[in-house]
Design a protein around this motif. Structure first.
Motif, PDB file in Angstrom:
ATOM      1  N   THR A 154       0.817  -1.203   0.000  1.00  0.00           N
ATOM      2  CA  THR A 154       0.000   0.000   0.000  1.00  0.00           C
ATOM      3  C   THR A 154       0.853   1.257   0.000  1.00  0.00           C
ATOM      4  N   PRO A 155       0.564   2.227  -0.867  1.00  0.00           N
ATOM      5  CA  PRO A 155       1.290   3.498  -0.829  1.00  0.00           C
ATOM      6  C   PRO A 155       1.237   4.112   0.566  1.00  0.00           C
ATOM      7  N   GLY A 156       2.356   4.666   0.999  1.00  0.00           N
ATOM      8  CA  GLY A 156       2.471   5.192   2.353  1.00  0.00           C
ATOM      9  C   GLY A 156       3.157   4.229   3.301  1.00  0.00           C
ATOM     10  N   SER A 157       3.344   2.980   2.863  1.00  0.00           N
ATOM     11  CA  SER A 157       4.056   2.005   3.687  1.00  0.00           C
ATOM     12  C   SER A 157       5.529   2.374   3.769  1.00  0.00           C
ATOM     13  N   VAL A 158       6.115   2.192   4.950  1.00  0.00           N
ATOM     14  CA  VAL A 158       7.528   2.474   5.156  1.00  0.00           C
ATOM     15  C   VAL A 158       8.300   1.163   5.109  1.00  0.00           C
ATOM     16  N   VAL A 159       9.238   1.063   4.176  1.00  0.00           N
ATOM     17  CA  VAL A 159      10.045  -0.140   4.021  1.00  0.00           C
ATOM     18  C   VAL A 159      11.388   0.070   4.713  1.00  0.00           C
ATOM     19  N   ILE A 160      11.697  -0.811   5.646  1.00  0.00           N
ATOM     20  CA  ILE A 160      12.992  -0.827   6.311  1.00  0.00           C
ATOM     21  C   ILE A 160      13.804  -1.929   5.642  1.00  0.00           C
ATOM     22  N   THR A 161      14.873  -1.560   4.988  1.00  0.00           N
ATOM     23  CA  THR A 161      15.609  -2.481   4.128  1.00  0.00           C
ATOM     24  C   THR A 161      16.472  -3.439   4.934  1.00  0.00           C
ATOM     25  N   ASP A 162      16.362  -4.734   4.629  1.00  0.00           N
ATOM     26  CA  ASP A 162      17.311  -5.691   5.215  1.00  0.00           C
ATOM     27  C   ASP A 162      18.483  -5.936   4.280  1.00  0.00           C
ATOM     28  N   SER A 200       8.826   1.293  14.996  1.00  0.00           N
ATOM     29  CA  SER A 200       7.747   1.724  14.100  1.00  0.00           C
ATOM     30  C   SER A 200       6.388   1.235  14.594  1.00  0.00           C
ATOM     31  N   LYS A 201       6.374   0.115  15.301  1.00  0.00           N
ATOM     32  CA  LYS A 201       5.114  -0.426  15.827  1.00  0.00           C
ATOM     33  C   LYS A 201       4.519   0.466  16.907  1.00  0.00           C
ATOM     34  N   GLU A 202       5.343   1.321  17.510  1.00  0.00           N
ATOM     35  CA  GLU A 202       4.873   2.203  18.577  1.00  0.00           C
ATOM     36  C   GLU A 202       4.181   3.455  18.033  1.00  0.00           C
ATOM     37  N   ILE A 203       4.287   3.703  16.715  1.00  0.00           N
ATOM     38  CA  ILE A 203       3.723   4.907  16.112  1.00  0.00           C
ATOM     39  C   ILE A 203       2.339   4.587  15.555  1.00  0.00           C
ATOM     40  N   PRO A 207       2.061   2.159   8.818  1.00  0.00           N
ATOM     41  CA  PRO A 207       2.320   0.870   8.169  1.00  0.00           C
ATOM     42  C   PRO A 207       3.788   0.710   7.834  1.00  0.00           C
ATOM     43  N   SER A 208       4.397  -0.373   8.271  1.00  0.00           N
ATOM     44  CA  SER A 208       5.824  -0.578   8.041  1.00  0.00           C
ATOM     45  C   SER A 208       6.118  -2.051   7.858  1.00  0.00           C
ATOM     46  N   LEU A 209       7.247  -2.357   7.240  1.00  0.00           N
ATOM     47  CA  LEU A 209       7.664  -3.737   7.027  1.00  0.00           C
ATOM     48  C   LEU A 209       9.151  -3.771   6.748  1.00  0.00           C
ATOM     49  N   ILE A 210       9.742  -4.936   6.922  1.00  0.00           N
ATOM     50  CA  ILE A 210      11.133  -5.173   6.540  1.00  0.00           C
ATOM     51  C   ILE A 210      11.137  -5.943   5.225  1.00  0.00           C
ATOM     52  N   GLY A 211      11.956  -5.514   4.285  1.00  0.00           N
ATOM     53  CA  GLY A 211      12.022  -6.195   3.004  1.00  0.00           C
ATOM     54  C   GLY A 211      13.257  -5.803   2.222  1.00  0.00           C
ATOM     55  N   CYS A 275      12.638   3.976   3.671  1.00  0.00           N
ATOM     56  CA  CYS A 275      11.987   4.738   2.610  1.00  0.00           C
ATOM     57  C   CYS A 275      10.480   4.504   2.624  1.00  0.00           C
ATOM     58  N   VAL A 276       9.732   5.574   2.451  1.00  0.00           N
ATOM     59  CA  VAL A 276       8.288   5.450   2.308  1.00  0.00           C
ATOM     60  C   VAL A 276       7.968   5.226   0.832  1.00  0.00           C
ATOM     61  N   THR A 277       6.909   4.489   0.557  1.00  0.00           N
ATOM     62  CA  THR A 277       6.497   4.236  -0.822  1.00  0.00           C
ATOM     63  C   THR A 277       5.398   5.219  -1.215  1.00  0.00           C
ATOM     64  N   LEU A 278       5.497   5.750  -2.424  1.00  0.00           N
ATOM     65  CA  LEU A 278       4.540   6.748  -2.902  1.00  0.00           C
ATOM     66  C   LEU A 278       3.522   6.180  -3.876  1.00  0.00           C
ATOM     67  N   LEU A 279       3.719   4.939  -4.305  1.00  0.00           N
ATOM     68  CA  LEU A 279       2.797   4.280  -5.220  1.00  0.00           C
ATOM     69  C   LEU A 279       3.115   2.797  -5.252  1.00  0.00           C
ATOM     70  N   ASP A 280       2.187   2.013  -5.778  1.00  0.00           N
ATOM     71  CA  ASP A 280       2.420   0.592  -6.017  1.00  0.00           C
ATOM     72  C   ASP A 280       2.707   0.431  -7.500  1.00  0.00           C
ATOM     73  N   ARG A 281       3.938   0.058  -7.835  1.00  0.00           N
ATOM     74  CA  ARG A 281       4.339  -0.017  -9.239  1.00  0.00           C
ATOM     75  C   ARG A 281       3.608  -1.105 -10.012  1.00  0.00           C
ATOM     76  N   LEU A 282       2.973  -2.031  -9.341  1.00  0.00           N
ATOM     77  CA  LEU A 282       2.145  -3.021 -10.043  1.00  0.00           C
ATOM     78  C   LEU A 282       0.843  -2.398 -10.531  1.00  0.00           C
TER      79      LEU A 282
END
Length: 320
Positions: A154-162, A200-203, A207-211, A275-282
């Motif tokens: 979903t746009p607005g998701s914050v990806v924390i890079t592994d 990030s879970k405390e905020i 929406p956040s994830l590791i990827g 990085c936050v995502t601004l769109l879903d490229r799919l």
């Protein structure tokens, strides 16, 4: 200010506890020691013209991002979050003598712009790492904050890079040096990524994830966009490529993470990419969200990194 500096002078583990010993910034260039002066040309700084240890020796956190405007906004935000006494008007661009990058120092936090793409951030990182080395900084954590295109999220998701990967989904950064192709690892600090994810879970409503993050050399064809001046592939090939990227664990695409991860790893810097995502490229290729929504999205990495820094400095509970 004194409480911040005393807290930042402690060596810290990824879990926030202190330990004995210091982790200095390394340079991997034997020729630097024989130089009479090191001119950091693109930062408008130098070892003879500036007292780098006095100016930067207390730096513990370095945050880098593409936009000069965004990194100034982050510096002002951190000034407020750390409750420093200086007025907003007092914040100064340390690199004002050059138009390449901007740099702001807020207590133990350095905020720097790096421009767009691997060449631009690479130049900045060479000089930044030498700056931290000359300033005798230790136990430094460096984080890239920015925007990206998401894949299947979903746009607005914050990806924390592994792990940062290239366009072949490989965890590597390939660079041509003289007439050789040099390959370097792009693994990031996984404990740091987990720590950021937990914060990030405390905020609320965050929406956040590791990827995995894919880093490309181009914004248009290199990222499979159909809306550039050139397009040499079909819509079907684009969708197939992005779906294969998703299956490989990639959740977002940007243009700096591989060289950032590789250089920081070699020089002993604990590093993360948020990085936050601004769109879903799919779903689409163009960013078409309202400006106020985009601005709120772009603030999300700043909120997380602010929480992280305050936790490390023992200030977050006081503000809460």
């Amino acid at each position: 200010m004194a409480s911040i500096l005393s807290a930042s002078n402690k060596s810290m583990r990824s879990d926030g506890n202190t330990y004995v010993g210091k982790r200095f910034v390394h340079v991997k260039n034997p020729y630097l020691d024989s130089m009479d002066e090191d001119i950091l040309y693109h930062l408008d700084l130098g070892t003879k013209t500036h007292d780098l240890p006095a100016m930067f020796g207390d730096v513990k956190f370095v945050c880098v991002g593409g936009s000069p405007k965004r990194m100034k906004a982050f510096a002002l935000f951190m000034q407020k979050e750390l409750r420093l006494e200086e007025s907003r008007e007092d914040i100064k661009d340390i690199c004002a003598g050059t138009d390449r990058y901007c740099m702001y120092k807020i207590g133990p936090v350095l905020s720097i712009s790096h421009g767009m793409g691997i060449p631009s951030i690479s130049i900045m990182l060479h000089e930044l790492i030498k700056l931290l080395h000359h300033a005798q900084c230790c136990d430094v954590t460096i984080i890239r904050i920015g925007t990206s295109g998401g894949i299947g999220i979903t746009p607005g998701s914050v990806v924390i890079t592994d792990t940062a990967v290239d366009s072949f989904f490989k965890p590597r950064f390939e660079q041509i040096i003289l007439d050789n192709i040099v390959t370097r690892s792009t693994e990031l600090d996984k404990a740091l990524a987990e720590e950021l994810f937990n914060y990030s879970k405390e905020i609320p409503n965050f929406p956040s994830l590791i990827g995995h993050t894919m880093c490309t050399y181009d914004f248009y064809e290199g990222q499979g966009r159909l809306d550039g001046a050139l397009c040499s592939f079909s819509r079907e090939k684009k969708v197939d490529y992005l779906k294969r990227a998703y299956k490989a664990g990639i959740r977002n695409i940007e243009m700096e993470s591989t060289v950032f991860a590789a250089m920081c790893r070699l020089c002993g810097l604990k590093a993360a990419v948020v990085c936050v995502t601004l769109l879903d490229r799919l779903e689409c290729d163009q960013i078409n969200l309202p400006r106020d929504v985009l601005e709120e999205f772009q603030q999300r990495p700043q909120l997380l990194i602010s929480r992280f820094i305050k936790k490390r400095l023992g200030l977050h509970d006081q503000r809460s």
